[in-house]
Motif scaffolding. Structure first.
Motif, PDB file in Angstrom:
ATOM      1  N   CYS A 185       0.963  -1.414  -0.196  1.00 14.85           N
ATOM      2  CA  CYS A 185       0.033  -0.065  -0.218  1.00 14.85           C
ATOM      3  C   CYS A 185       0.761   1.239   0.271  1.00 14.85           C
ATOM      4  N   GLN A 186       2.092   1.356  -0.740  1.00 12.39           N
ATOM      5  CA  GLN A 186       2.925   2.392  -0.763  1.00 12.39           C
ATOM      6  C   GLN A 186       2.535   3.445  -1.551  1.00 12.39           C
ATOM      7  N   PHE A 187       1.256   3.392  -2.316  1.00 11.33           N
ATOM      8  CA  PHE A 187       0.535   4.376  -3.209  1.00 11.33           C
ATOM      9  C   PHE A 187      -0.904   4.461  -3.208  1.00 11.33           C
ATOM     10  N   CYS A 188      -1.347   5.418  -3.257  1.00 12.42           N
ATOM     11  CA  CYS A 188      -2.763   5.586  -3.238  1.00 12.42           C
ATOM     12  C   CYS A 188      -3.554   5.009  -4.490  1.00 12.42           C
ATOM     13  N   GLY A 189      -4.573   4.341  -4.194  1.00 12.10           N
ATOM     14  CA  GLY A 189      -5.336   3.717  -4.939  1.00 12.10           C
ATOM     15  C   GLY A 189      -6.177   4.336  -5.816  1.00 12.10           C
ATOM     16  N   ARG A 190      -6.467   5.622  -5.298  1.00 13.49           N
ATOM     17  CA  ARG A 190      -7.220   6.600  -5.926  1.00 13.49           C
ATOM     18  C   ARG A 190      -6.708   7.475  -6.806  1.00 13.49           C
ATOM     19  N   CYS A 191      -5.622   8.329  -6.749  1.00 13.04           N
ATOM     20  CA  CYS A 191      -4.845   9.131  -7.304  1.00 13.04           C
ATOM     21  C   CYS A 191      -3.493   8.730  -7.525  1.00 13.04           C
ATOM     22  N   GLY A 192      -2.622   7.634  -7.018  1.00 14.19           N
ATOM     23  CA  GLY A 192      -1.556   7.237  -7.396  1.00 14.19           C
ATOM     24  C   GLY A 192      -0.464   8.077  -6.422  1.00 14.19           C
ATOM     25  N   HIS A 205      -1.823   6.933   4.934  1.00 10.35           N
ATOM     26  CA  HIS A 205      -2.641   8.180   4.438  1.00 10.35           C
ATOM     27  C   HIS A 205      -2.047   8.909   3.350  1.00 10.35           C
ATOM     28  N   CYS A 206      -3.013   9.059   2.036  1.00 12.08           N
ATOM     29  CA  CYS A 206      -2.352   9.628   0.896  1.00 12.08           C
ATOM     30  C   CYS A 206      -1.861  11.126   1.072  1.00 12.08           C
ATOM     31  N   GLN A 207      -0.768  11.382   0.521  1.00 16.75           N
ATOM     32  CA  GLN A 207      -0.150  12.725   0.731  1.00 16.75           C
ATOM     33  C   GLN A 207      -0.698  13.817   0.079  1.00 16.75           C
ATOM     34  N   SER A 214      -7.693   7.554   3.444  1.00 19.24           N
ATOM     35  CA  SER A 214      -6.923   6.740   4.370  1.00 19.24           C
ATOM     36  C   SER A 214      -7.194   5.226   4.004  1.00 19.24           C
ATOM     37  N   PHE A 215      -5.992   4.540   4.331  1.00 19.28           N
ATOM     38  CA  PHE A 215      -6.238   3.018   3.729  1.00 19.28           C
ATOM     39  C   PHE A 215      -5.915   2.436   5.389  1.00 19.28           C
ATOM     40  N   TYR A 216      -6.732   1.382   5.346  1.00 20.62           N
ATOM     41  CA  TYR A 216      -6.739   0.064   6.588  1.00 20.62           C
ATOM     42  C   TYR A 216      -6.007  -1.126   6.146  1.00 20.62           C
ATOM     43  N   PRO A 217      -5.172  -1.859   7.212  1.00 17.60           N
ATOM     44  CA  PRO A 217      -4.812  -3.295   6.839  1.00 17.60           C
ATOM     45  C   PRO A 217      -5.764  -4.106   6.350  1.00 17.60           C
ATOM     46  N   ARG A 218      -5.426  -4.842   5.400  1.00 15.90           N
ATOM     47  CA  ARG A 218      -6.355  -5.620   4.496  1.00 15.90           C
ATOM     48  C   ARG A 218      -6.417  -7.070   5.109  1.00 15.90           C
TER      49      ARG A 218
END
Length: 403
Positions: A185-192, A205-207, A214-218
């Protein structure tokens, strides 16, 4: 023969003593509360900034190193007792030692690199990934040797009758799952945009200020089921091509979006073996952090499924074979002595790895102890939920499953 594993115990990888009720009962501030977490984060940041303070107060913090998904462990063997094999345990390290190794690779150890695992008895536990270091991190000494060992190997090597060993493997499984998720999860799945860890590694958290997702453990849920022919007192077991010879297990499959657990049991059974299922009964669940690297932690949700049809039609894209097995044959496959032998052999394998013996140098990895010389079939060991689904049916019968 019974497996020797009490049904009242947690499954392997469950019952983590650092999280949930077990941890809360041993501390005045629950380890997963905001207050407990913020206090732990503040302490580690202060110690990383102050070498003198770390030397004085560092005993209250322990770090578990990982490399390529493998936890650092150490092994000991009291050879005077020939009945007992070696025992392994997690090789927790000090902040000072970890920082020293980071600096030797030209890196700075910051609080954002650490993943919070929990706290117990006034000690705070963290995990740290050493994979990206330029050198192979060196821990231990001549007297206390250690090594990074595959979690699957540790799973088999853990003594399932030892509560401490079960606690160690559950901590290692939780830590590996979280670290692997961070790697994915190094990069945002929405905007990259690149993401950063937040709340001591409990989320990312996307920068990108215009995104801030925000991303949570899968966790990937999987149904695993023992299909039962109640009238003929038999159970359906299957084989995959990747299984070792003569091993049979339960059917399993991933849950589809918008599908209930019971629906997934029925669909997967129909797709894989062409059997129609009626009643579905929940048994238990097990975290499974040793699946594919793309899935940091699966959750195996176990069921008994009662068949309404009985002609098997195997999907060869999914399975190598599937057959009905009588209760008598399944009981013969549940031979405790062979599982204990496998556990002891794996414990020696871990001990040798910690002593510097690599694969091909006397680990006897081709010695398949689980099958036994005369056993026509066997099922997964007590470390797997499949074992307990199968043994519950074999030893308790249908009457014990339906209360």
């Amino acid at each position: 023969m019974e497996s020797g594993y009490s049904t009242s115990r947690h499954h392997t990888f469950a019952g983590n003593p650092l999280i949930g009720a077990a941890a809360a009962s041993s501390a005045s501030v629950p380890s997963d509360s905001d207050d407990g977490l913020e206090s732990a984060v503040a302490s580690i940041r202060n110690l990383l900034a102050d070498t003198a303070e770390e030397e004085a107060a560092g005993s209250g913090i322990r770090i578990l190193p990982f490399r390529h998904g493998k936890p650092l462990v150490e092994s000991s063997y009291a050879s005077t007792n020939s009945d007992e094999g070696p025992t392994w345990r997690l090789a927790w390290q000090s902040v000072h030692k970890c920082r020293e190794l980071f600096e030797a690779s030209g890196l700075k150890l910051g609080g954002e690199s650490l993943v919070y695992l929990g706290q117990r008895n006034e000690v705070v536990y963290w995990a740290l990934d050493f994979t990206d270091l330029n050198l192979v991190s060196q821990f231990g000494s001549e007297e206390r040797k250690n090594a990074y060992v595959e979690l699957r190997t540790l799973m088999v090597a853990a003594d399932w009758s030892d509560e401490n060993a079960m606690g160690e493997i559950s901590i290692a499984g939780h830590a590996r799952a979280i670290l692997e998720w961070h790697g994915l999860c190094q990069f945002c799945g929405r905007c990259g945009t690149k993401t950063s860890p937040q709340k001591a590694g409990k989320r990312r958290h996307c920068q990108n200020d215009s995104c801030k997702k925000s991303f949570y453990p899968r966790v990937d849920p999987v149904v695993i089921m023992l299909v039962i022919d109640k009238a003929n007192d038999r159970a359906l077991l299957s084989r995959q091509s990747r299984f070792v010879p003569r091993m049979w297990s339960c059917l399993a499959g991933f849950i589809e979006p918008g599908e209930s657990l019971e629906e997934a049991v029925r669909r997967e059974t129909q797709e894989e073996v062409g059997i129609e299922v009626g009643e579905v009964i929940y048994h238990s669940s097990q975290p499974w952090p040793v699946g594919p690297s793309s899935m940091p932690c699966q959750l195996m949700v176990g069921f008994f499924a009662f068949a309404k049809s009985f002609d098997i039609c195997v999907d060869k894209n999914e399975l190598e074979d599937a057959q009905w097995h009588s209760r008598e044959d399944v009981k013969k496959a549940l031979t405790f002595a062979e599982y204990k032998k496998a556990q002891r052999t794996s414990a020696f394998r871990v001990h040798h790895i910690c002593g510097g013996v690599e694969k091909g140098q006397g680990l006897a990895s081709d010695f398949n102890v689980e099958t036994g010389e005369l056993a026509p079939m066997f099922v997964p060991g007590p470390f797997a939920i499949a074992h307990h689904l199968i043994s519950s049916w074999a030893n308790e019968g249908v009457g014990g499953l339906v209360s």
